[in-house]
Design an enzyme around this catalytic site. Structure first.
Site, PDB file in Angstrom:
ATOM      1  N   CYS A 236       0.868  -1.171   0.000  1.00 64.68           N
ATOM      2  CA  CYS A 236       0.000   0.000   0.000  1.00 64.68           C
ATOM      3  C   CYS A 236       0.914   1.232   0.000  1.00 64.68           C
ATOM      4  CB  CYS A 236      -0.897   0.006   1.230  1.00 64.68           C
ATOM      5  SG  CYS A 236      -1.812   1.557   1.424  1.00 64.68           S
TER       6      CYS A 236
ATOM      7  N   ASP B 274      -0.179  -5.913   0.160  1.00 74.88           N
ATOM      8  CA  ASP B 274      -1.399  -6.216  -0.580  1.00 74.88           C
ATOM      9  C   ASP B 274      -1.150  -7.485  -1.380  1.00 74.88           C
ATOM     10  OD1 ASP B 274      -3.037  -4.016   0.139  1.00 74.88           O
ATOM     11  OD2 ASP B 274      -1.952  -2.732  -1.252  1.00 74.88           O
TER      12      ASP B 274
END
Length: 155
Positions: free
Chosen positions: A53, A60
């Protein structure tokens, strides 16, 4: 009959190659399409794709499916694996990661057609899936459905 694939000029295949620090440093390599006379689909699946992120630095995760119909070039798979791995410590939103991968491959390969599906696991409780294709799939080429189920949580 087996077509010979030209590998002259490849720098990674068959050699120890370090993971690039980020996608901008990653080198994508290509080889001539060994079957230019046939229309066919190539699929790469990366079920454990990771990036960060850009705001929190938290990891992620995504399941990427990349389909393309080659013209003159095919991507060399080791360089593609290293390119995808280079996102591991790269901060970018889901949309940017997915579309940057598509754009880089389109620029490198000039495929007849390309489609990418980025099936991202939830961030903030909401899964974000990102899709792109370059146009209508060519007639007469078998292009299987991606069939990655939507995120269902505990269901």
């Amino acid at each position: 009959m087996t077509a010979k694939t030209e590998t002259a000029g490849l720098t990674m295949l068959g050699a120890h190659t370090a993971m690039p620090a980020n996608p901008d440093e990653a080198v994508l390599e290509r080889v001539p399409n060994p079957h230019r006379d046939l229309a066919y689909c190539i699929r790469f699946t990366a079920p454990e794709f990771t990036s960060l992120c850009p705001l929190t630095g938290q990891p992620d995760f995504a399941h990427l499916v990349l389909d393309y119909v080659p013209r003159d070039w095919i991507v060399e798979s080791k360089s593609l694996k290293l390119f995808l791995g280079s996102f591991r410590n790269h901060g970018a939103f889901h949309e940017a990661c997915t579309l940057d991968i598509a754009r880089r491959l389109i620029t490198l390969l000039d495929p007849v057609w390309l489609r990418i599906g980025g099936y991202w696991y939830p961030r903030g409780g909401i899964p974000i899936d990102v899709f792109h294709q370059t146009g209508t799939p060519p007639e007469g080429v078998w292009i299987p459905a991606q069939d990655v189920p939507g995120y269902r949580g505990r269901g």
